[in-house]
Design an enzyme around this catalytic site. Sequence first.
Site, mmCIF file in Angstrom:
data_model
loop_
_atom_site.group_PDB
_atom_site.id
_atom_site.type_symbol
_atom_site.label_atom_id
_atom_site.label_comp_id
_atom_site.label_asym_id
_atom_site.label_seq_id
_atom_site.Cartn_x
_atom_site.Cartn_y
_atom_site.Cartn_z
ATOM 1 C CG HIS A 1 5.312 -3.699 0.306
ATOM 2 N ND1 HIS A 1 5.977 -2.497 0.192
ATOM 3 C CD2 HIS A 1 5.019 -3.847 1.629
ATOM 4 C CE1 HIS A 1 6.106 -1.946 1.383
ATOM 5 N NE2 HIS A 1 5.528 -2.742 2.281
ATOM 6 C CD GLU B 1 7.738 -6.857 -2.033
ATOM 7 O OE1 GLU B 1 6.849 -6.455 -2.812
ATOM 8 O OE2 GLU B 1 8.582 -6.093 -1.512
ATOM 9 C CD GLU C 1 5.311 -1.280 -3.786
ATOM 10 O OE1 GLU C 1 6.326 -0.668 -4.174
ATOM 11 O OE2 GLU C 1 5.312 -2.050 -2.809
ATOM 12 C CG HIS D 1 5.519 2.106 -0.901
ATOM 13 N ND1 HIS D 1 6.869 2.325 -0.742
ATOM 14 C CD2 HIS D 1 5.379 0.773 -1.184
ATOM 15 C CE1 HIS D 1 7.522 1.173 -0.939
ATOM 16 N NE2 HIS D 1 6.652 0.222 -1.204
HETATM 17 ZN ZN LIG Z 1 6.887 -1.779 -1.602
#
Ligand SMILES: [Zn+2]
Length: 462
Positions: free
Chosen positions: A362, A426, A308, A293
């Site tokens: 992430h 993640e 995030e 992002h």
């Molecule tokens: Zn993400």
Amino acid sequence: MKKSIIMLLFSALLLFLIPMYTHAATNQTKIILDGQELILPNDVEVVNVRSNIMIPIRVVAENLKFNVNWDQKTQNVHIQQGSNAISLTVGKDEALVENNTVKLNIAPQMIKNTVFVPIRFVSEEMGLRVSWNNKDKIVTLTSNTLPSPPSNGNGNEAATNLVHEINYANNQLVVQLDHEVTPIITTLKNPERIVVDFPSTDFGNMVQVPSTGSMGRLDTSEFPNVTEIRYSLFKNDPAQVRIVIELNNVSSVNYNQQTNAGKFILDLSMENDPAPTTPVNSGKKIVVIDPGHGGSDPGTTSFTKKHEKHFALALSLKVQALLQQESDIEVIMTRETDIYPTRSERVKLANDLKADVFVSIHGNSVPSAPQVTGTETFYYQRASSKELAKLIHKNLIKAIGLYDRGVKNGNFQVIRETKMPAVLLEVGFLSNKSDEEAMMSETFQNKAAQAIVDGIKEYLKL
Ligand SMILES: [Zn+2]
């Protein structure tokens, strides 16, 4: 060596900046080129349009022995000297200079059937000097570097300020002067440059005073975002010191200025280009770290309403710092600040670099089920990616101790379209209270960064 006079003329015109005091210049303006007064066509005068001094371009260019072509239909002026070409269009504030787009402060204008361009358009590298005498309405253009009279010459001293020191570090340009002065600052594109002009200012007892018409340069080799910083006595009578900061791989730059007891400080904040323009040296393994992002894309929102993108960047920068200590690894970031490179740009960067490893970082989230917790690592189909995923995942679980959700096949663009071993981490669930609390801590991030690096090194057998 000089490139060509055409660049010289145009950059000087482009860069020229002087304070304007009056309304439009009208009667009896003159243009002096290399000591010769140009004969202007009937009724044609130098004009002042919203504080931009503008001159009829044809007469100047032709006197510099350039070929000038005018296309009535497209309102385009094409100026050619040798292989160098400049293309300007009436009403358009962009020009083409050797196929690069250059922004003009003010578009060329058609006045009395003559095309006028702002007197700010020549390469400062060439040292062509331009000055405007507002009192006598004279534009002086100097296309060579004839030695100028010494500044303490003909009793023409305005109270001249002196520059004693120029330094650059920590994204700050610091200029030590005798007394405070407000410089005129211009930013230019292609490449990104910041031009700082100090009016009525000369060089004092600097370590290295550039001779008239030449440039001094600061050593900027430590600063990857800076191509060079050069300084020169841009003009005499009154003296004007110019400092040009030329930036590298920077997509945009902002600055703040402050003056303090004769010290002028220009604070730069830069956004890096997502794609480096130089190839990475070979021999090292290339690791691309992709903080998820960024910029306009905040990613998910955490339990305590944090973005995030900030978590991803904070952790990624720690990974970067660790990888930078590895002599066999060249680490490239898809972003180092809060900007948003598109996913396609991230993929392209890694593919263009022929990277050895791609790691996208992430934080996970299921806001509707805040009890969900743990670490999961994704790869897309390729066995090499799966192997990399397993190694990083193993190290992560051991180091950070969140619930182990396993290594999974996942169809994400950045791991699907990259051609090298690629994984998407993640790290934990930002939507989970305790995962988030851990993930926001420095200790956790340092451990996670080390684990990611260990996994990468294990995969690369380093
Ligand atoms: Zn993400």
